[in-house]
Design a protein around this motif. Structure first.
Motif, PDB file in Angstrom:
ATOM      1  N   GLU A 202       2.777   5.733 -10.883  1.00  0.00           N
ATOM      2  CA  GLU A 202       3.167   5.536 -12.273  1.00  0.00           C
ATOM      3  C   GLU A 202       3.644   4.101 -12.453  1.00  0.00           C
ATOM      4  O   GLU A 202       4.842   3.808 -12.474  1.00  0.00           O
ATOM      5  CB  GLU A 202       4.246   6.544 -12.665  1.00  0.00           C
ATOM      6  N   THR A 203       2.679   3.197 -12.524  1.00  0.00           N
ATOM      7  CA  THR A 203       2.975   1.775 -12.682  1.00  0.00           C
ATOM      8  C   THR A 203       1.754   1.044 -13.221  1.00  0.00           C
ATOM      9  O   THR A 203       0.621   1.538 -13.093  1.00  0.00           O
ATOM     10  CB  THR A 203       3.382   1.154 -11.328  1.00  0.00           C
ATOM     11  N   GLN A 204       1.988  -0.114 -13.804  1.00  0.00           N
ATOM     12  CA  GLN A 204       0.912  -1.000 -14.228  1.00  0.00           C
ATOM     13  C   GLN A 204       0.776  -2.183 -13.269  1.00  0.00           C
ATOM     14  O   GLN A 204      -0.100  -3.026 -13.448  1.00  0.00           O
ATOM     15  CB  GLN A 204       1.183  -1.518 -15.653  1.00  0.00           C
ATOM     16  N   GLN A 205       1.641  -2.231 -12.261  1.00  0.00           N
ATOM     17  CA  GLN A 205       1.599  -3.335 -11.309  1.00  0.00           C
ATOM     18  C   GLN A 205       0.342  -3.268 -10.449  1.00  0.00           C
ATOM     19  O   GLN A 205      -0.215  -2.191 -10.214  1.00  0.00           O
ATOM     20  CB  GLN A 205       2.814  -3.288 -10.373  1.00  0.00           C
ATOM     21  N   THR A 206      -0.059  -4.432  -9.958  1.00  0.00           N
ATOM     22  CA  THR A 206      -1.121  -4.511  -8.963  1.00  0.00           C
ATOM     23  C   THR A 206      -0.582  -5.258  -7.741  1.00  0.00           C
ATOM     24  O   THR A 206       0.418  -5.967  -7.824  1.00  0.00           O
ATOM     25  CB  THR A 206      -2.366  -5.227  -9.521  1.00  0.00           C
ATOM     26  N   LYS A 224      -7.070   1.523  -6.893  1.00  0.00           N
ATOM     27  CA  LYS A 224      -7.049   1.103  -8.294  1.00  0.00           C
ATOM     28  C   LYS A 224      -5.982   0.047  -8.549  1.00  0.00           C
ATOM     29  O   LYS A 224      -6.020  -0.646  -9.571  1.00  0.00           O
ATOM     30  CB  LYS A 224      -6.804   2.307  -9.194  1.00  0.00           C
ATOM     31  N   TYR A 225      -5.032  -0.071  -7.622  1.00  0.00           N
ATOM     32  CA  TYR A 225      -3.920  -1.008  -7.807  1.00  0.00           C
ATOM     33  C   TYR A 225      -4.024  -2.212  -6.876  1.00  0.00           C
ATOM     34  O   TYR A 225      -3.087  -2.992  -6.760  1.00  0.00           O
ATOM     35  CB  TYR A 225      -2.597  -0.276  -7.572  1.00  0.00           C
TER      36      TYR A 225
END
Length: 282
Positions: A202-206, A224-225
């Motif tokens: 649950e994050t938008q970080q990469t 995906k990350y």
């Protein structure tokens, strides 16, 4: 001697402390007085009957630290020599470290130079060697953004200590299924903590580097990350899944990313000593 024997598959209740005869040495094997050992998840799997090649009764334990008690090769392994042993089917094909004495193959006994006391030394071999090998395969640099998927695990904690010791300012994130452990993880050296819910982050970080300790159950999600040119090292199998199914390498790795692993059975004297040198230097 006292030993912890498993006679049948089951929960922790099948671990039974028993009296056994001290093993007799044989050609190519030496007797070690066990001074300490770690406990590993693979031993839990074995105790639960998830290691098909293992027969019972068996003394578990895939690692130990100790002193040579009797030697079949006194020139290379003299009595009183401090040794470390990991893997080599220890605790699986033959009795392992959960005992006061262990009869082990000479080829699986490593003479390590270290100033660590027994308590510290016992905590190192399998857990830290696995973390160290994974760290090397990730080819970490100070500028990396690193995710440890499964940060509360033993290997995850060891990895954090090793990485933070070498790169004090690195951005190091742990994933966890319960955010109640956030403060514990920050204290262990992580920069931040993200939630892992039902196999999804649950994050938008990469990230540029990912240590995947949950394993095949979440590799596809972790990818995906991963930023272009990044590396993912799948070392653990905490998700209870052994094989990566429905995996299309061309599609899944299309962002020019790299998938690797580390197996702690890939060990020798030089590689193990390198870990202890790292600990001393950093």
């Amino acid at each position: 001697m006292k030993a912890v024997l498993v006679s049948k598959v089951g929960g922790p209740e099948v671990l039974e402390v028993v009296e056994r005869e001290i093993p007799q040495i044989k050609p190519g094997w030496s007797l070690v007085k066990v001074m300490g050992f770690g406990i590993n998840r693979s031993e839990i799997f074995t105790r639960q009957g998830l290691s098909p090649s293992v027969t019972f009764p068996r003394i578990l334990g895939i690692e130990m630290v100790g002193l040579i008690e009797e030697s079949s090769d006194p020139k290379s392994l003299p009595v009183g020599q401090k040794v470390v042993s990991i893997m080599g089917e220890m605790g699986r094909a033959y009795d392992g470290g959960y005992a006061e004495y262990a009869l082990l193959p000479n080829e699986n006994l490593y003479i390590i130079e270290t100033d660590l006391d027994w308590k510290e030394l016992a905590s190192v071999p399998e857990t830290y060697y696995t973390a160290y090998g994974s760290m090397k395969n990730l080819k970490i640099e100070a500028s990396d953004k690193v995710l440890v998927r499964g940060g509360t695990s033993g290997v995850g904690q060891a990895f954090a200590k090793l990485v933070r010791a070498r790169w004090p300012e690195i951005y190091l994130v742990a994933s966890v299924r319960n955010l109640d452990k956030r403060e514990q993880l920050l204290a262990a050296g992580f920069t931040d903590v993200i939630l892992d819910q039902k196999g999804r982050l649950e994050t938008q970080q990469t990230f540029t580097k990912i240590l995947e300790l949950v394993g095949p159950a979440t590799i596809n999600n972790s990818l995906k990350y991963l930023e272009e040119g990044g590396i993912i090292c799948s070392t653990g199998q905490l998700g209870g899944k052994w094989y990566l199914e429905e995996f299309d390498p061309i599609e899944q790795l299309r962002q020019n990313v790299y998938l690797t692993t580390f197996a702690s059975g890939n060990v020798n004297q030089e590689k193990l000593q390198e870990l202890f040198d790292f600990i001393k230097n950093h």
